[in-house]
Design a protein around this motif. Sequence first.
Motif, PDB file in Angstrom:
ATOM      1  N   ALA A   1      39.512  32.397  68.429  1.00 48.80           N
ATOM      2  CA  ALA A   1      38.069  32.374  68.126  1.00 48.80           C
ATOM      3  C   ALA A   1      37.741  33.594  67.275  1.00 48.80           C
ATOM      4  CB  ALA A   1      37.254  32.386  69.403  1.00 48.80           C
ATOM      5  N   ARG A   2      37.525  33.371  66.008  1.00 50.13           N
ATOM      6  CA  ARG A   2      37.184  34.453  65.086  1.00 50.13           C
ATOM      7  C   ARG A   2      35.754  34.267  64.613  1.00 50.13           C
ATOM      8  NH1 ARG A   2      42.417  34.382  61.112  1.00 50.13           N
ATOM      9  NH2 ARG A   2      43.910  35.088  62.635  1.00 50.13           N
ATOM     10  N   THR A   3      35.146  35.358  64.254  1.00 48.46           N
ATOM     11  CA  THR A   3      33.805  35.292  63.698  1.00 48.46           C
ATOM     12  C   THR A   3      33.900  34.915  62.229  1.00 48.46           C
ATOM     13  OG1 THR A   3      33.083  37.012  65.198  1.00 48.46           O
ATOM     14  CG2 THR A   3      31.710  36.607  63.285  1.00 48.46           C
ATOM     15  N   HIS A   4      33.151  33.900  61.857  1.00 45.46           N
ATOM     16  CA  HIS A   4      33.137  33.457  60.471  1.00 45.46           C
ATOM     17  C   HIS A   4      31.724  33.620  59.916  1.00 45.46           C
ATOM     18  CE1 HIS A   4      37.165  31.743  60.440  1.00 45.46           C
ATOM     19  NE2 HIS A   4      36.915  31.368  61.675  1.00 45.46           N
ATOM     20  N   ALA A   5      31.612  34.372  58.864  1.00 48.08           N
ATOM     21  CA  ALA A   5      30.350  34.559  58.147  1.00 48.08           C
ATOM     22  C   ALA A   5      30.705  34.707  56.675  1.00 48.08           C
ATOM     23  CB  ALA A   5      29.612  35.784  58.656  1.00 48.08           C
ATOM     24  N   ILE A   6      30.267  33.770  55.879  1.00 44.57           N
ATOM     25  CA  ILE A   6      30.617  33.750  54.459  1.00 44.57           C
ATOM     26  C   ILE A   6      29.606  34.543  53.639  1.00 44.57           C
ATOM     27  CG2 ILE A   6      30.912  32.246  52.444  1.00 44.57           C
ATOM     28  CD1 ILE A   6      33.143  31.949  54.474  1.00 44.57           C
ATOM     29  N   SER A   7      30.119  35.298  52.696  1.00 47.20           N
ATOM     30  CA  SER A   7      29.278  35.986  51.715  1.00 47.20           C
ATOM     31  C   SER A   7      29.972  35.851  50.365  1.00 47.20           C
ATOM     32  CB  SER A   7      29.102  37.457  52.084  1.00 47.20           C
ATOM     33  OG  SER A   7      30.349  38.124  52.058  1.00 47.20           O
ATOM     34  N   THR A   8      29.250  36.138  49.314  1.00 39.80           N
ATOM     35  CA  THR A   8      29.851  36.130  47.987  1.00 39.80           C
ATOM     36  C   THR A   8      29.670  37.495  47.358  1.00 39.80           C
ATOM     37  OG1 THR A   8      27.825  35.267  46.985  1.00 39.80           O
ATOM     38  CG2 THR A   8      29.502  33.662  47.578  1.00 39.80           C
TER      39      THR A   8
ATOM     40  N   GLY B   1      38.385  37.843  57.302  1.00 39.82           N
ATOM     41  CA  GLY B   1      39.374  38.424  56.400  1.00 39.82           C
ATOM     42  C   GLY B   1      39.787  37.513  55.260  1.00 39.82           C
ATOM     43  N   TRP B   2      39.405  36.248  55.334  1.00 41.77           N
ATOM     44  CA  TRP B   2      39.732  35.289  54.280  1.00 41.77           C
ATOM     45  C   TRP B   2      38.950  35.618  53.011  1.00 41.77           C
ATOM     46  CZ3 TRP B   2      36.433  32.047  51.651  1.00 41.77           C
ATOM     47  CH2 TRP B   2      37.023  31.070  50.860  1.00 41.77           C
ATOM     48  N   ALA B   3      39.563  35.394  51.860  1.00 45.91           N
ATOM     49  CA  ALA B   3      38.881  35.530  50.571  1.00 45.91           C
ATOM     50  C   ALA B   3      39.361  34.416  49.663  1.00 45.91           C
ATOM     51  CB  ALA B   3      39.172  36.878  49.932  1.00 45.91           C
ATOM     52  N   GLY B   4      38.430  33.776  48.990  1.00 45.61           N
ATOM     53  CA  GLY B   4      38.758  32.707  48.066  1.00 45.61           C
ATOM     54  C   GLY B   4      39.136  33.274  46.712  1.00 45.61           C
ATOM     55  N   PRO B   5      39.546  32.397  45.812  1.00 51.66           N
ATOM     56  CA  PRO B   5      39.894  32.847  44.460  1.00 51.66           C
ATOM     57  C   PRO B   5      38.646  33.235  43.670  1.00 51.66           C
ATOM     58  CG  PRO B   5      40.012  30.461  44.601  1.00 51.66           C
ATOM     59  CD  PRO B   5      39.732  30.956  45.990  1.00 51.66           C
ATOM     60  N   ALA B   6      38.832  34.068  42.672  1.00 55.49           N
ATOM     61  CA  ALA B   6      37.725  34.446  41.792  1.00 55.49           C
ATOM     62  C   ALA B   6      37.342  33.239  40.941  1.00 55.49           C
ATOM     63  CB  ALA B   6      38.138  35.611  40.900  1.00 55.49           C
TER      64      ALA B   6
ATOM     65  N   HIS C   1      36.203  26.617  53.681  1.00 57.19           N
ATOM     66  CA  HIS C   1      36.861  27.479  54.655  1.00 57.19           C
ATOM     67  C   HIS C   1      36.223  27.310  56.031  1.00 57.19           C
ATOM     68  CE1 HIS C   1      38.505  30.955  56.686  1.00 57.19           C
ATOM     69  NE2 HIS C   1      37.271  31.404  56.884  1.00 57.19           N
ATOM     70  N   LEU C   2      34.896  27.295  56.079  1.00 56.16           N
ATOM     71  CA  LEU C   2      34.205  27.127  57.359  1.00 56.16           C
ATOM     72  C   LEU C   2      34.523  25.772  57.982  1.00 56.16           C
ATOM     73  CD1 LEU C   2      30.654  28.619  56.713  1.00 56.16           C
ATOM     74  CD2 LEU C   2      32.529  29.607  58.040  1.00 56.16           C
ATOM     75  N   ALA C   3      34.586  24.731  57.165  1.00 52.75           N
ATOM     76  CA  ALA C   3      34.867  23.389  57.672  1.00 52.75           C
ATOM     77  C   ALA C   3      36.282  23.293  58.239  1.00 52.75           C
ATOM     78  CB  ALA C   3      34.675  22.361  56.569  1.00 52.75           C
ATOM     79  N   GLY C   4      37.198  24.055  57.665  1.00 50.92           N
ATOM     80  CA  GLY C   4      38.582  24.019  58.129  1.00 50.92           C
ATOM     81  C   GLY C   4      38.882  24.974  59.267  1.00 50.92           C
ATOM     82  N   SER C   5      37.916  25.767  59.660  1.00 50.75           N
ATOM     83  CA  SER C   5      38.126  26.774  60.707  1.00 50.75           C
ATOM     84  C   SER C   5      37.933  26.212  62.081  1.00 50.75           C
ATOM     85  CB  SER C   5      37.174  27.948  60.507  1.00 50.75           C
ATOM     86  OG  SER C   5      37.434  28.544  59.276  1.00 50.75           O
TER      87      SER C   5
END
Length: 54
Positions: free
Chosen positions: A10-17, A31-36, A50-54
């Motif tokens: 159980a990890r905390t997921h909060a997306i920002s850009t 800790g996940w980061a998508g491509p530029a 990423h959130l949907a797959g978590s």
Amino acid sequence: MRDDDPPRNARTHAISTSERGSFCTARCACGWAGPARRSRERARTDGAEHLAGS
């Protein structure tokens, strides 16, 4: 591990850009980061996937 500790998976997921020059990257609190990406919308989509797959 104590009984009141959250499960290890159980990890905390909060997306920002974030933007650097003309590129945008989605990042997550886990800790996940998508491509530029040049498209802000595509970076947001990467984060949503990423959130949907978590």
